[in-house]
Design a protein around this motif. Structure first.
Motif, mmCIF file in Angstrom:
data_model
loop_
_atom_site.group_PDB
_atom_site.id
_atom_site.type_symbol
_atom_site.label_atom_id
_atom_site.label_comp_id
_atom_site.label_asym_id
_atom_site.label_seq_id
_atom_site.Cartn_x
_atom_site.Cartn_y
_atom_site.Cartn_z
ATOM 1 N N THR A 2 0.844 -1.189 0.000
ATOM 2 C CA THR A 2 0.000 0.000 0.000
ATOM 3 C C THR A 2 0.877 1.237 0.000
ATOM 4 O O THR A 2 1.795 1.350 0.801
ATOM 5 N N LEU A 152 -11.020 9.193 -7.321
ATOM 6 C CA LEU A 152 -12.412 8.804 -7.148
ATOM 7 C C LEU A 152 -13.087 8.389 -8.449
ATOM 8 O O LEU A 152 -14.241 7.961 -8.431
ATOM 9 N N PHE A 172 -4.166 10.037 0.435
ATOM 10 C CA PHE A 172 -4.593 9.009 -0.502
ATOM 11 C C PHE A 172 -3.791 7.752 -0.193
ATOM 12 O O PHE A 172 -2.586 7.818 0.044
ATOM 13 N N GLY A 174 -3.310 3.640 -1.655
ATOM 14 C CA GLY A 174 -3.719 2.789 -2.752
ATOM 15 C C GLY A 174 -2.736 1.700 -3.085
ATOM 16 O O GLY A 174 -1.612 1.663 -2.599
ATOM 17 N N ARG A 178 -5.751 1.449 -7.548
ATOM 18 C CA ARG A 178 -6.968 1.878 -6.850
ATOM 19 C C ARG A 178 -6.570 2.735 -5.654
ATOM 20 O O ARG A 178 -5.768 2.322 -4.828
ATOM 21 N N TRP A 179 -7.146 3.926 -5.572
ATOM 22 C CA TRP A 179 -6.815 4.861 -4.495
ATOM 23 C C TRP A 179 -8.027 5.120 -3.624
ATOM 24 O O TRP A 179 -9.153 5.205 -4.114
ATOM 25 N N ASN A 180 -7.779 5.262 -2.345
ATOM 26 C CA ASN A 180 -8.802 5.683 -1.390
ATOM 27 C C ASN A 180 -8.429 7.067 -0.889
ATOM 28 O O ASN A 180 -7.252 7.408 -0.793
ATOM 29 N N THR A 182 -8.759 10.023 2.132
ATOM 30 C CA THR A 182 -9.093 10.488 3.472
ATOM 31 C C THR A 182 -9.244 11.997 3.335
ATOM 32 O O THR A 182 -8.271 12.681 3.017
#
Length: 193
Positions: A2, A152, A172, A174, A178-180, A182
């Protein structure tokens, strides 16, 4: 693996306060003081970067970051509008501004389009995803917007709907493309976590 990327918007400058397209002006004294007071609130990072603009480099320095120059993280090139206020440009070129704000592919200023910025920043994020550890980067608000749009999977038209206040951190994380996200938080000791 990650990867983590924390993007920090620069502290207040006269250009930001005046809604003027950045022309390399320095941080305001209050903005620099606020950044200095936030030094030490960021988590440890494997690498620290600063976009080439004066306010990004000065914010990184005030935060105590030993940041490498990152020209690939430069803000949106607004061409001949640099140094002018949005109000001045809107009065002189209302159709151009309207087109620029509604069409991500438009670049009536002769610089870079929002789409071009998003594509450039997406390429950087793909590289960042291959790195282990945390990256902290001080970047212009438009770079934070571009990363958010791409992370996103939002349409590029959403770029203008994202507010990025001065001296905020957005994280971010990821892997495998694929990134998430905060959402942002102010960089001051009251909000440290």
């Amino acid at each position: 693996m990650t990867s983590r990327v924390i993007l920090i918007s620069p502290a207040m400058s006269a250009a930001l306060r005046e809604a003027r397209f950045d022309d390399g002006c320095p941080l305001e004294d209050g903005g620099a003081a606020r950044a200095r007071s936030a030094a030490g609130v960021l988590p440890r990072a494997a690498r620290a970067l600063a976009a080439p603009g004066a306010r990004c480099r000065q914010t990184a320095s005030a935060l105590g970051l030993d940041a490498e120059d990152a020209p690939e993280l430069a803000g949106l090139d607004v061409g001949r509008w640099r140094g002018r206020t949005l109000a001045e440009v809107s009065a002189a070129e209302p159709e151009a501004v309207a087109g620029w704000l509604s069409d991500p592919a438009a670049a009536p200023h002769g610089g870079e389009s929002v789409r071009g910025l998003c594509e450039r920043i997406a390429a950087w994020m793909a590289e960042a995803a291959r790195l282990s550890g945390r990256t902290v980067a001080v970047v212009e608000p438009d770079v934070v917007r571009a990363v958010t749009v791409r992370a996103l999977g939002a349409p590029e038209a959403a770029f203008w709907r994202i507010d990025v206040p001065p001296l905020h951190a957005v994280e971010f994380s990821g892997r495998a493309g694929r990134w998430n996200l905060t959402p942002g938080r102010p960089l001051d000791r009251q909000h440290d976590h």
